[in-house]
Design a protein around this motif. Structure first.
Motif, PDB file in Angstrom:
ATOM      1  N   MET A 110       0.910  -1.156  -0.078  1.00  0.00           N
ATOM      2  CA  MET A 110       0.114   0.114  -0.205  1.00  0.00           C
ATOM      3  C   MET A 110       0.892   1.059  -0.091  1.00  0.00           C
ATOM      4  SD  MET A 110      -2.868  -1.463   2.625  1.00  0.00           S
ATOM      5  CE  MET A 110      -3.764   0.404   2.678  1.00  0.00           C
ATOM      6  N   ARG A 111       1.973   1.041   0.759  1.00  0.00           N
ATOM      7  CA  ARG A 111       2.795   2.397   0.617  1.00  0.00           C
ATOM      8  C   ARG A 111       3.408   2.589  -0.653  1.00  0.00           C
ATOM      9  NH1 ARG A 111       6.396   1.333   5.988  1.00  0.00           N
ATOM     10  NH2 ARG A 111       7.568   2.858   5.322  1.00  0.00           N
ATOM     11  N   ALA A 112       3.991   1.351  -1.193  1.00  0.00           N
ATOM     12  CA  ALA A 112       4.507   1.568  -2.458  1.00  0.00           C
ATOM     13  C   ALA A 112       3.630   2.220  -3.549  1.00  0.00           C
ATOM     14  CB  ALA A 112       5.113   0.289  -3.003  1.00  0.00           C
ATOM     15  N   ILE A 113       2.421   1.699  -3.579  1.00  0.00           N
ATOM     16  CA  ILE A 113       1.339   2.187  -4.430  1.00  0.00           C
ATOM     17  C   ILE A 113       1.150   3.744  -4.044  1.00  0.00           C
ATOM     18  CG2 ILE A 113      -0.987   2.196  -5.186  1.00  0.00           C
ATOM     19  CD1 ILE A 113      -0.765  -0.715  -4.780  1.00  0.00           C
ATOM     20  N   LYS A 114       1.071   4.227  -2.956  1.00  0.00           N
ATOM     21  CA  LYS A 114       0.682   5.502  -2.655  1.00  0.00           C
ATOM     22  C   LYS A 114       1.738   6.492  -2.995  1.00  0.00           C
ATOM     23  CE  LYS A 114      -0.724   8.409   1.257  1.00  0.00           C
ATOM     24  NZ  LYS A 114      -0.932   8.483   2.800  1.00  0.00           N
ATOM     25  N   ALA A 115       3.125   5.895  -2.956  1.00  0.00           N
ATOM     26  CA  ALA A 115       4.430   6.733  -3.187  1.00  0.00           C
ATOM     27  C   ALA A 115       4.523   6.709  -4.536  1.00  0.00           C
ATOM     28  CB  ALA A 115       5.634   6.063  -2.274  1.00  0.00           C
ATOM     29  N   GLY A 116       3.778   5.758  -5.507  1.00  0.00           N
ATOM     30  CA  GLY A 116       3.984   5.832  -6.838  1.00  0.00           C
ATOM     31  C   GLY A 116       5.261   5.017  -7.331  1.00  0.00           C
ATOM     32  N   ALA A 117       5.665   4.006  -6.387  1.00  0.00           N
ATOM     33  CA  ALA A 117       6.739   3.107  -6.851  1.00  0.00           C
ATOM     34  C   ALA A 117       6.087   1.997  -7.251  1.00  0.00           C
ATOM     35  CB  ALA A 117       7.541   2.716  -5.550  1.00  0.00           C
ATOM     36  N   ALA A 118       4.978   1.710  -7.233  1.00  0.00           N
ATOM     37  CA  ALA A 118       4.202   0.429  -7.640  1.00  0.00           C
ATOM     38  C   ALA A 118       2.834   0.912  -8.085  1.00  0.00           C
ATOM     39  CB  ALA A 118       3.976  -0.732  -6.858  1.00  0.00           C
ATOM     40  N   GLU A 119       2.279   0.345  -9.284  1.00  0.00           N
ATOM     41  CA  GLU A 119       0.871   0.617  -9.744  1.00  0.00           C
ATOM     42  C   GLU A 119      -0.157  -0.518  -8.913  1.00  0.00           C
ATOM     43  OE1 GLU A 119       0.531   0.321 -13.808  1.00  0.00           O
ATOM     44  OE2 GLU A 119       1.091   2.529 -14.233  1.00  0.00           O
ATOM     45  N   GLY A 120      -1.288  -0.037  -8.876  1.00  0.00           N
ATOM     46  CA  GLY A 120      -1.906  -0.917  -8.251  1.00  0.00           C
ATOM     47  C   GLY A 120      -3.390  -0.345  -7.694  1.00  0.00           C
ATOM     48  N   PRO A 121      -4.426  -1.043  -7.357  1.00  0.00           N
ATOM     49  CA  PRO A 121      -5.722  -0.665  -7.141  1.00  0.00           C
ATOM     50  C   PRO A 121      -5.876   0.160  -5.606  1.00  0.00           C
ATOM     51  CG  PRO A 121      -5.697  -2.829  -6.437  1.00  0.00           C
ATOM     52  CD  PRO A 121      -4.462  -2.639  -7.127  1.00  0.00           C
ATOM     53  N   ARG A 122      -6.654   0.669  -5.362  1.00  0.00           N
ATOM     54  CA  ARG A 122      -6.906   1.201  -3.866  1.00  0.00           C
ATOM     55  C   ARG A 122      -7.103  -0.075  -3.025  1.00  0.00           C
ATOM     56  NH1 ARG A 122     -10.454   3.741  -5.696  1.00  0.00           N
ATOM     57  NH2 ARG A 122      -9.611   5.459  -6.060  1.00  0.00           N
ATOM     58  N   ILE A 123      -6.555  -0.119  -1.880  1.00  0.00           N
ATOM     59  CA  ILE A 123      -6.771  -1.313  -1.282  1.00  0.00           C
ATOM     60  C   ILE A 123      -7.276  -0.856   0.160  1.00  0.00           C
ATOM     61  CG2 ILE A 123      -5.426  -3.018   0.216  1.00  0.00           C
ATOM     62  CD1 ILE A 123      -3.238  -2.769  -1.865  1.00  0.00           C
ATOM     63  N   ILE A 124      -8.551  -1.570   0.426  1.00  0.00           N
ATOM     64  CA  ILE A 124      -9.168  -1.678   1.774  1.00  0.00           C
ATOM     65  C   ILE A 124      -8.765  -2.937   2.708  1.00  0.00           C
ATOM     66  CG2 ILE A 124     -11.156  -1.504   3.142  1.00  0.00           C
ATOM     67  CD1 ILE A 124     -10.391   1.239   1.395  1.00  0.00           C
ATOM     68  N   ARG A 125      -8.188  -2.978   3.794  1.00  0.00           N
ATOM     69  CA  ARG A 125      -7.539  -4.291   4.289  1.00  0.00           C
ATOM     70  C   ARG A 125      -7.904  -4.643   5.517  1.00  0.00           C
ATOM     71  NH1 ARG A 125      -1.903  -1.817   6.890  1.00  0.00           N
ATOM     72  NH2 ARG A 125      -2.484   0.249   7.074  1.00  0.00           N
TER      73      ARG A 125
END
Length: 402
Positions: A110-125
Motif C-alpha cells: 500500500m505504501r509503495a502504491i501511494k508513493a508511486g513506486a508501484a501501480e495497483g488498486p486502492r486497497i481496503i485491508r
C-alpha cells in the motif's frame, strides 16, 4: 490535470441503464461534471464504448502471492514484494481500481502504491487474519512447541493465532492499531489449509463476540471465512457482518443472515481455478477433494442466499497465478443471476463494505474518477466482461493507465 471522455455510453448504476449524456469531465482525480463540455489536458474519444465505474473486488489476497504454498513458507520479504507488486499492477490493468484485501500484511504494498513506486488498486485491508490453533489461518508448517500458557499467540505475515476471548481481543486491537480497516476471522475449515476438515467449526461464540465488540468500538466490522451452515449462524448471531464464501449455506442459515442484516461475499471463481490448476501446482489430494465439494455447491449457495433476501457482494478470492481469472467471476455468476443483480453486488454493496459509498462504484459528480471503457454492454452480456480483450481502457482517479 483535467480529463475529458467523449462519445461514451455511461452505465448509470442508480437507474441500472445505459445513458448517452455527453462528455465526462474529471479534475484532481474526481468527476466534476457530466454533459458539460470543457477544455482538456487529456482527452479520450471513447468512440461509442461503454463507460463503467472501475471494478471492485471485495475479496482478494495479495499476500497469498502464489498457489505454490511451499514457496509461501520460504520467500523473503523482497521476493514477496516483487511478486505482490506485479499482482497489484495486473489487477489494476484488468479494471479493478479498488479491492478489499481479506488477510495478510499488505502495508508495504500500500505504501509503495501511494508513493508511486508501484501501480495497483486502492486497497481496503483486514490486515493479518485471526484464527484458532489448527484453524484455517494457522499457516505455519512443521512441528511447533506446545504453548506454555493458554493466552500465548503466534503470528506470520498471513495471520495471528489467538485462542480464547482475551487473546482474540488483543489480536483485534493490534490489527486495528496497525491500520486495519476491518477485521477478518475464521469460523470454519477451508480448502487450502491441510489440518482442518472443511466442516469443522472454528472459534467459539465468546471469541467471535470479542472480535466483533472491538470492531464495533472502532466503527467498523468483522468478516468471517465460513462454509458450513452452523458456522455461519454462530458468526452472524454474535455480530459478524460479512460471511466470506458461504458455499455450504442452507435455508436456515440464509434466513438467519437476512434477519441479522449480514452480507455474503461469494467467491466462486477461485474454486474453478483451483480445480483447473491445483494438481499442477502440487495441491494434496485431500485439498482437491475439499475443493470439489465447495465447487459443486457454489451456484446453489447463491440461489439459497438470494431467495432468502441475503445481500450479496462480489469477490473472487483468487490466489497468486490464478488472479488472472479475476473477471471470470462475472460469467460464473451469470449462470444464476441477472446482469443487474451482479452489477448491484459490485457497485452498490461493495462500496459499502469498503466504507466508500458515493466515492466509488458510480459515475456521478463528486465520485472518484475510476473508469473502465469496454465494448461490452454489461446489461446485455455481462459474461463477456471476462474475455481477454473485453477492456479497452482503465482510468484510475482521473489518470489513464497505459
Amino acid at each position: 490535470m483535467r480529463l475529458v471522455i467523449r462519445n461514451a455510453r455511461r452505465l448509470d448504476v442508480g437507474k441500472m441503464a445505459i445513458i448517452e449524456d455527453g462528455p465526462l469531465v474529471a479534475e484532481a482525480g474526481k468527476i466534476v461534471s457530466i454533459g458539460e463540455d470543457a477544455s482538456a489536458d487529456v482527452e479520450i474519444d471513447a468512440k461509442g464504448s461503454f463507460m463503467l465505474p472501475g471494478f471492485i473486488d471485495a475479496h482478494v489476497h495479495f499476500r497469498l502471492a502464489t498457489l505454490d504454498f511451499a514457496k509461501l513458507q520460504r520467500w523473503s520479504e523482497v521476493e514477496f514484494g516483487i511478486v505482490m507488486a506485479q499482482l497489484a499492477k495486473e489487477t489494476l490493468r484488468r479494471g479493478f481500481t479498488t479491492v478489499r484485501d481479506l488477510g495478510g500484511d499488505v502495508e508495504g504494498l500500500m505504501r509503495a502504491i501511494k508513493a508511486g513506486a508501484a501501480e495497483g488498486p486502492r486497497i481496503i485491508r483486514a490486515g493479518r487474519m485471526l484464527t484458532q490453533t489448527g484453524g484455517h489461518g494457522d499457516a505455519e508448517s512443521g512441528p511447533r512447541p506446545v504453548p506454555t500458557c493458554a493466552c500465548e499467540m503466534r503470528h506470520t505475515a498471513f495471520g495471528i493465532v489467538a485462542d480464547g476471548p482475551d487473546a482474540v481481543r488483543k489480536a483485534a486491537r493490534h490489527n486495528l492499531r496497525d491500520g486495519s480497516d476491518f477485521l477478518k476471522i475464521h469460523v470454519s475449515g477451508g480448502v487450502a489449509s491441510p489440518a482442518d476438515p472443511l466442516e469443522s467449526i472454528q472459534y467459539t461464540a465468546a471469541e467471535i463476540a470479542a472480535a466483533c465488540e472491538e470492531a464495533r468500538h472502532r466503527q467498523t466490522y468483522v468478516a468471517a471465512h465460513a462454509y458450513s451452515a452452523e458456522s455461519i449462524i454462530m458468526a452472524v448471531e454474535n455480530g459478524v457482518h460479512t460471511i466470506e464464501h458461504g458455499n455450504m449455506i442452507d435455508a436456515g442459515a440464509a434466513a438467519c443472515m437476512a434477519r441479522c442484516g449480514a452480507v455474503m461475499v461469494p467467491t466462486l471463481s477461485t474454486y474453478e481455478a483451483m480445480d483447473l490448476l491445483g494438481r499442477k501446482m502440487g495441491f494434496p489430494e485431500a485439498n482437491l477433494v475439499k475443493n470439489s465439494k465447495v465447487l459443486e455447491a457454489g451456484l446453489r449457495s447463491l440461489e439459497i442466499a438470494r431467495d432468502a433476501g441475503v445481500t450479496l457482494g462480489w469477490g473472487t478470492d483468487l490466489i497468486g497465478e490464478s488472479q488472472a481469472r479475476q473477471r471470470r467471476e462475472f460469467a460464473i455468476r451469470a449462470e444464476v443471476e441477472t446482469p443487474e443483480e451482479i452489477l448491484r453486488s459490485m457497485y452498490e454493496v461493495n462500496p459499502k463494505l469498503c466504507g466508500l459509498s458515493g466515492e466509488i462504484g458510480t459515475l456521478t459528480p463528486g465520485a472518484v474518477a475510476d473508469i473502465v471503457l469496454t465494448k461490452v454492454n454489461p446489461l446485455e452480456d455481462i459474461a463477456a466482461l471476462g474475455g481477454d480483450d473485453a477492456i479497452e481502457r482503465v482510468i484510475q482517479a482521473g489518470r489513464p493507465i497505459d
